[in-house]
Design a protein around this motif. Structure first.
Motif, PDB file in Angstrom:
ATOM      1  N   VAL C 170       0.842  -1.202   0.000  1.00 41.17           N
ATOM      2  CA  VAL C 170       0.000   0.000   0.000  1.00 41.17           C
ATOM      3  C   VAL C 170       0.872   1.246   0.000  1.00 41.17           C
ATOM      4  O   VAL C 170       0.685   2.185  -0.776  1.00 41.17           O
ATOM      5  CB  VAL C 170      -0.944   0.020   1.225  1.00 41.17           C
ATOM      6  CG1 VAL C 170      -1.681   1.343   1.319  1.00 41.17           C
ATOM      7  CG2 VAL C 170      -1.917  -1.150   1.162  1.00 41.17           C
ATOM      8  N   ALA C 173       2.747   1.735  -3.301  1.00 43.79           N
ATOM      9  CA  ALA C 173       1.820   2.233  -4.322  1.00 43.79           C
ATOM     10  C   ALA C 173       1.570   3.723  -4.128  1.00 43.79           C
ATOM     11  O   ALA C 173       1.539   4.507  -5.085  1.00 43.79           O
ATOM     12  CB  ALA C 173       0.503   1.452  -4.256  1.00 43.79           C
ATOM     13  N   GLY C 174       1.411   4.117  -2.862  1.00 40.34           N
ATOM     14  CA  GLY C 174       1.162   5.531  -2.575  1.00 40.34           C
ATOM     15  C   GLY C 174       2.354   6.405  -2.940  1.00 40.34           C
ATOM     16  O   GLY C 174       2.191   7.531  -3.428  1.00 40.34           O
ATOM     17  N   TYR C 178       1.468   9.171  -5.963  1.00 36.11           N
ATOM     18  CA  TYR C 178       1.036  10.151  -4.954  1.00 36.11           C
ATOM     19  C   TYR C 178      -0.031  11.092  -5.490  1.00 36.11           C
ATOM     20  O   TYR C 178       0.162  11.701  -6.551  1.00 36.11           O
ATOM     21  CB  TYR C 178       2.273  10.949  -4.532  1.00 36.11           C
ATOM     22  CG  TYR C 178       2.046  11.954  -3.434  1.00 36.11           C
ATOM     23  CD1 TYR C 178       1.925  11.554  -2.104  1.00 36.11           C
ATOM     24  CD2 TYR C 178       1.962  13.306  -3.730  1.00 36.11           C
ATOM     25  CE1 TYR C 178       1.749  12.479  -1.090  1.00 36.11           C
ATOM     26  CE2 TYR C 178       1.780  14.233  -2.717  1.00 36.11           C
ATOM     27  CZ  TYR C 178       1.672  13.811  -1.408  1.00 36.11           C
ATOM     28  OH  TYR C 178       1.494  14.727  -0.408  1.00 36.11           O
TER      29      TYR C 178
ATOM     30  N   VAL D 138      -7.369  -4.501  -1.558  1.00 35.83           N
ATOM     31  CA  VAL D 138      -6.931  -4.103  -0.210  1.00 35.83           C
ATOM     32  C   VAL D 138      -7.762  -4.820   0.850  1.00 35.83           C
ATOM     33  O   VAL D 138      -8.988  -4.791   0.805  1.00 35.83           O
ATOM     34  CB  VAL D 138      -7.056  -2.578  -0.023  1.00 35.83           C
ATOM     35  CG1 VAL D 138      -6.814  -2.213   1.436  1.00 35.83           C
ATOM     36  CG2 VAL D 138      -6.099  -1.841  -0.939  1.00 35.83           C
ATOM     37  N   LEU D 146      -1.857  -0.503   8.995  1.00 37.34           N
ATOM     38  CA  LEU D 146      -1.455   0.870   8.670  1.00 37.34           C
ATOM     39  C   LEU D 146      -1.984   1.844   9.715  1.00 37.34           C
ATOM     40  O   LEU D 146      -1.280   2.775  10.144  1.00 37.34           O
ATOM     41  CB  LEU D 146      -1.982   1.247   7.282  1.00 37.34           C
ATOM     42  CG  LEU D 146      -1.220   0.607   6.124  1.00 37.34           C
ATOM     43  CD1 LEU D 146      -2.012   0.689   4.828  1.00 37.34           C
ATOM     44  CD2 LEU D 146       0.143   1.297   5.953  1.00 37.34           C
ATOM     45  N   ALA D 169      -1.509  11.326   3.088  1.00 36.81           N
ATOM     46  CA  ALA D 169      -1.759  11.419   1.646  1.00 36.81           C
ATOM     47  C   ALA D 169      -1.113  10.254   0.919  1.00 36.81           C
ATOM     48  O   ALA D 169      -1.694   9.666  -0.008  1.00 36.81           O
ATOM     49  CB  ALA D 169      -1.234  12.747   1.113  1.00 36.81           C
ATOM     50  N   VAL D 170       0.096   9.894   1.327  1.00 33.28           N
ATOM     51  CA  VAL D 170       0.770   8.757   0.683  1.00 33.28           C
ATOM     52  C   VAL D 170      -0.059   7.488   0.889  1.00 33.28           C
ATOM     53  O   VAL D 170      -0.315   6.721  -0.054  1.00 33.28           O
ATOM     54  CB  VAL D 170       2.195   8.564   1.254  1.00 33.28           C
ATOM     55  CG1 VAL D 170       2.803   7.282   0.704  1.00 33.28           C
ATOM     56  CG2 VAL D 170       3.070   9.758   0.935  1.00 33.28           C
ATOM     57  N   ILE D 171      -0.482   7.281   2.112  1.00 33.08           N
ATOM     58  CA  ILE D 171      -1.233   6.059   2.401  1.00 33.08           C
ATOM     59  C   ILE D 171      -2.572   6.042   1.654  1.00 33.08           C
ATOM     60  O   ILE D 171      -2.963   5.020   1.065  1.00 33.08           O
ATOM     61  CB  ILE D 171      -1.444   5.931   3.916  1.00 33.08           C
ATOM     62  CG1 ILE D 171      -0.094   5.621   4.576  1.00 33.08           C
ATOM     63  CG2 ILE D 171      -2.462   4.845   4.237  1.00 33.08           C
ATOM     64  CD1 ILE D 171      -0.150   5.516   6.069  1.00 33.08           C
ATOM     65  N   ALA D 173      -3.318   7.518  -1.103  1.00 34.46           N
ATOM     66  CA  ALA D 173      -3.044   7.276  -2.528  1.00 34.46           C
ATOM     67  C   ALA D 173      -2.802   5.786  -2.763  1.00 34.46           C
ATOM     68  O   ALA D 173      -3.284   5.203  -3.751  1.00 34.46           O
ATOM     69  CB  ALA D 173      -1.835   8.097  -2.968  1.00 34.46           C
ATOM     70  N   GLY D 174      -2.069   5.183  -1.849  1.00 38.80           N
ATOM     71  CA  GLY D 174      -1.777   3.758  -2.002  1.00 38.80           C
ATOM     72  C   GLY D 174      -3.032   2.911  -1.887  1.00 38.80           C
ATOM     73  O   GLY D 174      -3.191   1.906  -2.590  1.00 38.80           O
ATOM     74  N   LEU D 175      -3.922   3.300  -0.988  1.00 41.69           N
ATOM     75  CA  LEU D 175      -5.156   2.537  -0.843  1.00 41.69           C
ATOM     76  C   LEU D 175      -6.019   2.639  -2.105  1.00 41.69           C
ATOM     77  O   LEU D 175      -6.677   1.690  -2.503  1.00 41.69           O
ATOM     78  CB  LEU D 175      -5.954   3.055   0.365  1.00 41.69           C
ATOM     79  CG  LEU D 175      -5.338   2.764   1.751  1.00 41.69           C
ATOM     80  CD1 LEU D 175      -6.107   3.506   2.836  1.00 41.69           C
ATOM     81  CD2 LEU D 175      -5.333   1.257   2.042  1.00 41.69           C
ATOM     82  N   ARG D 177      -4.990   3.330  -5.328  1.00 38.71           N
ATOM     83  CA  ARG D 177      -4.405   2.761  -6.548  1.00 38.71           C
ATOM     84  C   ARG D 177      -3.437   1.635  -6.235  1.00 38.71           C
ATOM     85  O   ARG D 177      -2.344   1.578  -6.785  1.00 38.71           O
ATOM     86  CB  ARG D 177      -3.634   3.841  -7.304  1.00 38.71           C
ATOM     87  CG  ARG D 177      -4.319   5.186  -7.321  1.00 38.71           C
ATOM     88  CD  ARG D 177      -3.834   5.901  -8.510  1.00 38.71           C
ATOM     89  NE  ARG D 177      -4.458   7.199  -8.651  1.00 38.71           N
ATOM     90  CZ  ARG D 177      -4.188   7.994  -9.653  1.00 38.71           C
ATOM     91  NH1 ARG D 177      -3.324   7.617 -10.568  1.00 38.71           N
ATOM     92  NH2 ARG D 177      -4.786   9.152  -9.758  1.00 38.71           N
ATOM     93  N   TYR D 178      -3.815   0.810  -5.396  1.00 36.85           N
ATOM     94  CA  TYR D 178      -2.997  -0.324  -4.946  1.00 36.85           C
ATOM     95  C   TYR D 178      -2.347  -1.061  -6.085  1.00 36.85           C
ATOM     96  O   TYR D 178      -3.020  -1.473  -7.031  1.00 36.85           O
ATOM     97  CB  TYR D 178      -3.905  -1.261  -4.145  1.00 36.85           C
ATOM     98  CG  TYR D 178      -3.194  -2.424  -3.520  1.00 36.85           C
ATOM     99  CD1 TYR D 178      -2.438  -2.253  -2.366  1.00 36.85           C
ATOM    100  CD2 TYR D 178      -3.289  -3.685  -4.084  1.00 36.85           C
ATOM    101  CE1 TYR D 178      -1.811  -3.327  -1.765  1.00 36.85           C
ATOM    102  CE2 TYR D 178      -2.660  -4.766  -3.495  1.00 36.85           C
ATOM    103  CZ  TYR D 178      -1.921  -4.584  -2.333  1.00 36.85           C
ATOM    104  OH  TYR D 178      -1.292  -5.650  -1.737  1.00 36.85           O
TER     105      TYR D 178
END
Lengths: 178, 178, 178, 178
Positions: C170, C173-174, C178, D138, D146, D169-171, D173-175, D177-178
């Motif tokens: 996760v 990916a972030g 970003y 996810v 997390l 924000a990073v997390i 974004a990752g969630l 567009r995993y």
DNA sequence: GATGAATGAGCATTCATTCAT
DNA sequence: AATGAATGAATGCTCATTCAT
């Protein structure tokens, strides 16, 4: 002065036993004696000592205060020379007072108790002056200084009664004919 | 007195440096100062201190002996009152002598050195008596007792010059008109 | 930085044994483990630990410094994602780093060592950005924050390999999008 | 769950005051704060604390349970990202949750309360997936991981608002567009 | 039930002394 | 002879827990 709630009966009893034990232990071994030894002689656990006196210095200060208070009372019932003699005679028994008045490395402040003793001696001095047994120019400061000195001397020197009498005789003569 | 073989030059130098350091350290912090601190200030390792003085008490005794010897020398060059005054003035600087003469918990015996000091003071006392400035019945014992007492008092009391002078004045008056 | 003389061989050996023992003990019980336990596991007396590290905090700081230095070295041989993964995988083994980076009540300042780690991660970040695997606006601050967080999480959460991989996925990916 | 007889009114009141005090005290000083301090702030005697919570760990567990229950309620009124943000923002205020979720040396098991929180987050996750703001693969496990990690990080790292926003924000974004 | 005094194991730290190098 | 690392008993103090009041 902040007063907490009155102590429970058992706590009061323990507080007194600790003070008695501490007075004896510190008289015997000096202020470097261990707090454990005090606890042992008081018959309580170490934690109990620290509950009553959060630091060792607090314990020492408490003993000092008690001893000084006793001295003030005794001063009220004697003339200057008799009080001098009494203090010197008791010096060994009250090693702690002598040592701590001297400040052997401990962080102890007892302005009140010491102040009261000074006042009491001041009263004796005035009476002595009025009675003509102490010369007019002698001030309280040097009387206190002599008192403290001779207590220390007696304490550490292990004077016998004769020596004590002869030493005080010199001082008393000096006070009279300054 | 049993003397071992003469010390090597460097050993002799170290012995002196240790004594100097010890005098300074114990004067500054009292006899509770650590032996490590003495070694540090002397610039030697701790083991060297213990080679020269097998226990801490031996070190303290050695300092005492040296200081007392100096005092004896100084006594030879003064009259009784001047010597008294000098000792009191130096009391703070020589914290160790005062404290240890008093025996603050250490096991130290210095019969010889103390004896020599006593003899020296005895000579001053005789001279003072001969000069008529000390009363006939005053004995050496109480003079020594007063000397020790006032040194202790001055040391611990932190007297200023005035107080010191006034306190000694009482004693000198007493010695004169006992 | 003040460097003392080089340690004697045996002292150096003991210092290393103490650090190893401390790393193990604090990893197992956290920074509240007793210094005695460290001494026991190192096979030395308690005094030896305190000779090398005058306070417990000094000991903890020393471990931290060593661990952080290792991490900086490891960072030099990996890309950002691999380093992230490595740190998380080692988190449990390096409980102490994670806990103390977090500052669990101890008074420890390691600006240098932490700074070096930050620089090393900064270099990895730039490489990753250049390689196009981390989005341009991502800054070092949040990368460090994520790194610290995930280490803490892994450490305390007892993640298995799967969970660790999915969690990092996760974050990676972030970072990328970003 | 075994329930004893209903508590007397004053006992119930005391229980609540102790929990409030404990939450405040442990938030301020961490779990190492003394139980006496909790009693003091609650205005009860130490014995009362131990009557309600037989060990310190029991007390800590009770706080945790209460805090987790609050979190579950708050989860019901927010979407996943908002809940994430809220928890991180509160991490410092709820030092105890973060620390104890992490298990800093205490022996605490709270399967139920943690389970309920997990369920609540699970519901948020499904909603987010349905809304298309979280990628399909996810899973709940890494979301919880997390969440716990970032709370720990925020708590110990002393993040400012900016850093907190950028890290989340990073997390997020990752969630997405995993 | 509440109180708060007592307990005592445990901890960090110091320091005189020993001994391998 | 000097070095300085290692030892370990001792000390002041803390705090979870128990129990008499």
């Amino acid at each position: 002065m902040v007063e907490g709630p009155p102590l429970r009966a058992d706590a009061q009893r323990n507080r007194a036993r600790i003070l008695d034990a501490a007075e004896a232990v510190f008289a015997e071994f000096g202020p470097r004696a261990s707090t454990e030894e005090v606890a042992r002689r008081a018959g309580v656990a170490i934690g109990t000592v620290f509950r009553h006196f959060p630091t060792k210095d607090d314990l020492l200060a408490a003993i000092m205060k008690r001893l000084l208070t006793q001295l003030v009372e005794e001063a009220g019932q004697r003339d200057l020379f008799a009080f001098f003699t009494l203090m010197v005679a008791q010096a060994a028994a009250k090693k702690t007072v002598a040592d701590l008045l001297a400040g052997s490395g401990m962080n102890i402040r007892l302005p009140d108790a010491v102040g009261h003793l000074e006042e009491a001696v001041g009263r004796l001095l005035e009476q002595a002056r009025a009675a003509g047994v102490v010369a007019a120019p002698v001030r309280l400061a040097e009387v206190m200084a002599l008192l403290a000195s001779v207590c220390q001397g007696a304490l550490h020197g292990g004077w016998d009664e004769q020596l004590q009498a002869r030493t005080l005789a010199v001082i008393f003569a000096g006070l009279k004919r300054y």
